[in-house]
Design a protein around this motif. Structure first.
Motif, PDB file in Angstrom:
ATOM      1  N   VAL A 197      53.403  45.625  48.457  1.00 32.38           N
ATOM      2  CA  VAL A 197      51.735  45.273  48.550  1.00 32.38           C
ATOM      3  C   VAL A 197      51.633  45.246  49.864  1.00 32.38           C
ATOM      4  O   VAL A 197      51.880  44.521  50.856  1.00 32.38           O
ATOM      5  CB  VAL A 197      51.357  43.783  47.990  1.00 32.38           C
ATOM      6  N   ARG A 198      50.507  46.211  50.362  1.00 34.43           N
ATOM      7  CA  ARG A 198      50.321  46.308  51.827  1.00 34.43           C
ATOM      8  C   ARG A 198      49.415  45.302  52.364  1.00 34.43           C
ATOM      9  O   ARG A 198      48.412  44.839  51.383  1.00 34.43           O
ATOM     10  CB  ARG A 198      49.773  47.634  52.162  1.00 34.43           C
ATOM     11  N   GLY A 199      49.748  44.528  53.327  1.00 35.57           N
ATOM     12  CA  GLY A 199      48.938  43.473  53.970  1.00 35.57           C
ATOM     13  C   GLY A 199      48.795  42.153  53.087  1.00 35.57           C
ATOM     14  O   GLY A 199      48.227  41.309  53.316  1.00 35.57           O
ATOM     15  N   ASP A 226      37.353  34.216  31.149  1.00 36.36           N
ATOM     16  CA  ASP A 226      36.379  34.850  32.048  1.00 36.36           C
ATOM     17  C   ASP A 226      37.311  35.046  33.381  1.00 36.36           C
ATOM     18  O   ASP A 226      37.098  34.268  34.554  1.00 36.36           O
ATOM     19  CB  ASP A 226      35.405  34.200  32.346  1.00 36.36           C
ATOM     20  N   PRO A 227      38.426  35.896  33.770  1.00 35.23           N
ATOM     21  CA  PRO A 227      39.093  36.210  34.660  1.00 35.23           C
ATOM     22  C   PRO A 227      38.529  37.020  35.731  1.00 35.23           C
ATOM     23  O   PRO A 227      39.233  37.542  36.582  1.00 35.23           O
ATOM     24  CB  PRO A 227      40.194  36.466  34.233  1.00 35.23           C
ATOM     25  N   TYR A 228      37.090  36.961  35.794  1.00 35.93           N
ATOM     26  CA  TYR A 228      36.432  37.950  36.587  1.00 35.93           C
ATOM     27  C   TYR A 228      36.605  37.636  38.296  1.00 35.93           C
ATOM     28  O   TYR A 228      36.923  38.524  38.799  1.00 35.93           O
ATOM     29  CB  TYR A 228      34.877  37.590  36.719  1.00 35.93           C
ATOM     30  N   ASP A 229      36.817  36.623  38.927  1.00 42.82           N
ATOM     31  CA  ASP A 229      37.084  36.332  40.125  1.00 42.82           C
ATOM     32  C   ASP A 229      38.347  36.754  40.668  1.00 42.82           C
ATOM     33  O   ASP A 229      38.530  37.090  41.615  1.00 42.82           O
ATOM     34  CB  ASP A 229      36.930  34.669  40.388  1.00 42.82           C
ATOM     35  N   ALA A 230      39.482  36.570  39.623  1.00 45.59           N
ATOM     36  CA  ALA A 230      40.479  37.156  39.555  1.00 45.59           C
ATOM     37  C   ALA A 230      40.715  38.661  39.873  1.00 45.59           C
ATOM     38  O   ALA A 230      41.542  39.037  40.707  1.00 45.59           O
ATOM     39  CB  ALA A 230      41.532  36.697  38.908  1.00 45.59           C
ATOM     40  N   LEU A 231      40.140  39.308  39.086  1.00 50.12           N
ATOM     41  CA  LEU A 231      40.153  40.633  39.207  1.00 50.12           C
ATOM     42  C   LEU A 231      39.189  41.184  40.184  1.00 50.12           C
ATOM     43  O   LEU A 231      39.766  42.209  41.001  1.00 50.12           O
ATOM     44  CB  LEU A 231      39.216  41.127  37.776  1.00 50.12           C
ATOM     45  N   VAL A 232      38.235  40.813  40.732  1.00 46.51           N
ATOM     46  CA  VAL A 232      37.562  41.021  41.950  1.00 46.51           C
ATOM     47  C   VAL A 232      38.296  40.837  42.989  1.00 46.51           C
ATOM     48  O   VAL A 232      38.530  41.856  43.914  1.00 46.51           O
ATOM     49  CB  VAL A 232      36.193  40.138  42.086  1.00 46.51           C
ATOM     50  N   LEU A 233      39.256  39.665  43.256  1.00 46.87           N
ATOM     51  CA  LEU A 233      40.159  39.322  44.496  1.00 46.87           C
ATOM     52  C   LEU A 233      41.068  40.391  44.324  1.00 46.87           C
ATOM     53  O   LEU A 233      41.485  41.205  45.287  1.00 46.87           O
ATOM     54  CB  LEU A 233      40.767  38.101  44.124  1.00 46.87           C
ATOM     55  N   LEU A 234      41.760  40.839  43.203  1.00 45.73           N
ATOM     56  CA  LEU A 234      42.784  41.888  43.168  1.00 45.73           C
ATOM     57  C   LEU A 234      42.065  43.241  43.251  1.00 45.73           C
ATOM     58  O   LEU A 234      42.752  44.063  44.151  1.00 45.73           O
ATOM     59  CB  LEU A 234      43.355  41.768  41.629  1.00 45.73           C
ATOM     60  N   LYS A 235      41.166  43.628  43.116  1.00 41.91           N
ATOM     61  CA  LYS A 235      40.524  44.767  43.290  1.00 41.91           C
ATOM     62  C   LYS A 235      40.372  45.057  44.768  1.00 41.91           C
ATOM     63  O   LYS A 235      40.270  46.148  45.439  1.00 41.91           O
ATOM     64  CB  LYS A 235      39.213  45.240  42.666  1.00 41.91           C
ATOM     65  N   ASP A 236      39.630  44.018  45.382  1.00 40.29           N
ATOM     66  CA  ASP A 236      39.139  44.181  46.883  1.00 40.29           C
ATOM     67  C   ASP A 236      40.224  44.060  47.815  1.00 40.29           C
ATOM     68  O   ASP A 236      40.047  44.670  49.027  1.00 40.29           O
ATOM     69  CB  ASP A 236      38.123  43.084  47.045  1.00 40.29           C
TER      70      ASP A 236
END
Length: 434
Positions: A26-28, A89-99
């Motif tokens: 994982v970069r960064g 509702d894992p929305y916050d985790a998916l946003v974090l991973l995507k961004d």
């Protein structure tokens, strides 16, 4: 269950911890706190959201199916957990991973070193979870894509899960399609009623008219049109459980003299003379190559001057693109999406005049948010009804789809068309009247 092999290559390879492998790929850096069953970790220790790889089987899933399919297998099998978010509702985790997650491609030598260090035995794929559908090539062996038999099987797999489960997630409306949030703070039930009313107004429904609703689901559109507009409505669905639930709801609401839902493929509707046809959430299932036959069939069900409303998920482009492995294997097998331009062209090519097109993309993001909230609120009952693995699939599917609609990776279009008279009269006003 262990997947270790006592091979010489494993004994001589330098052991690589799972956390170390993640850090190297994982970069960064990892944006969340990653922990693994071997005691290793990666990412910031104070992160509010975490990912916990619990078992060797989970590692084997990740190594044998890199990407969303491996993650889905491990997560559905409870071998991988997300912490700091609710599984409904894992929305916050998916946003974090995507961004904030960017994988780098290792050199062949480095990849071999990591694989050998983690253990070659983990390249032996475990059996997939029971929620996973066959891959596309296996489905092709069993029947042509979008044949009546194969469509019936994949629709049944998705929709005949449990009517009670759908009641808990979808709410009283039992509407499994994009709602209309006007005002933006409307409840889910208000927004679903507003959506059906918009469809009725776009179709200019009047008492005594005949409506055909293809892919009618649990009959929400059929019941709304009959109850609020006094039309005689026929709905058809490939799901037997949906048809039985819908017909019972029609009788319960005293609408049996106006409404009917049949367990039937839309291609088998032989009646004609309908004043309006609504198709809400069906186009995603029929296959792009079948659009000409689909629109021709619906056109032929209409009287001259009749209207067709096509409501479907679309892509922001018109290039062919297969759905991702997770959606195809766990949610909508054989589903196909395309841009609204292709849908409009296909309708026009079958002699329909397209009068209006509208994108409700952000309304679908809000709909998915509210379905996730229902899943969280009723989590224990949902798990009791369908099992935790299936409930997890729904949580990540709804939240991931919400991200997709917010980021304009997918859209939702309503396309309104008319079957004109031979002399060109459409019965449509000079400006939309809804």
């Amino acid at each position: 269950m262990s997947y270790k092999l006592d091979s010489g290559s494993e004994r001589t390879a330098r052991r690589v911890s799972i956390g170390e492998a993640v850090d190297r790929l994982v970069r960064g850096g990892v944006p969340l706190r990653f922990t693994a069953y071997d005691g290793s970790s990666a990412g910031p220790p104070d992160a509010k959201i975490g990912m916990d790889l619990r078992t060797e089987r989970g590692l084997a899933y990740l190594m044998t199916a890199p990407g969303d399919l491996g993650l889905a297998r491990a997560y559905t099998s409870l071998d991988l957990d997300l912490t700091g978010v609710h599984p409904g509702d894992p929305y916050d985790a998916l946003v974090l991973l995507k961004d904030h997650t960017k994988f780098r491609v290792p050199t062949p030598a480095e990849a071999l070193q990591i694989v050998r260090g983690l253990g070659l035995s983990h390249l032996r794929p475990p059996p997939p979870p029971p929620q996973e559908h066959l891959p596309r090539w296996r489905r092709a062996v069993e029947g042509l894509r979008h044949s009546m038999t194969r469509d019936a099987e994949v629709i049944s797999r998705h929709y005949d899960v449990s009517n009670r489960f759908y009641e808990l997630v979808l709410g009283p409306s039992m509407a499994y399609t994009c709602a209309l949030y006007e005002p933006v703070d409307a409840t889910l039930e208000e927004a679903q009623a507003a959506k059906f009313d918009l469809v009725c107004r776009k179709l200019a429904l009047q008492p005594g008219q005949r409506l055909l609703d293809v892919g009618c689901g649990w009959g929400a559109m059929v019941r709304h049109a009959a109850r609020e507009y006094g039309v005689r409505a026929l709905g058809v669905t490939l799901s037997l459980e949906q048809a039985e639930w819908a017909q019972a709801a029609i009788e319960r609401e005293g609408l049996g003299h106006l409404a009917e839902v049949r367990h039937l493929d839309y291609r088998e509707v032989v009646e004609t003379g309908f004043d309006a046809v609504s198709s809400i959430g069906l186009t995603e299932h029929i296959g792009v190559r079948n659009y000409p036959a689909y629109f021709a069939h619906l056109r032929d069900r209409l009287v001259p001057g009749g209207r067709l409303l096509n409501h479907s998920i679309t892509r922001p482009h018109n290039g062919r693109q297969e759905t991702g492995a997770f959606i195809d294997r766990y949610v909508f097998p054989d589903g196909e999406l395309i841009g609204s331009g292709t849908i409009i062209s296909a309708a026009q090519d079958q002699g329909l005049e397209v009068q209006h097109s509208e994108n409700l993309r952000l309304h679908y993001a809000s709909t998915l948010r509210d379905w996730n909230r229902n899943l969280v609120e009723h989590w224990d009952e949902c798990v009791a009804e369908v099992g935790e693995g299936t409930a997890r699939v729904w949580g990540i599917y709804l939240a991931g789809s919400r991200v997709g609609f917010e980021r304009d990776e997918v859209e939702l279009h309503q396309v309104l068309a008319t079957r004109n008279h031979d002399d060109g009269r459409s019965g449509f006003p000079m400006r939309p009247d809804w």
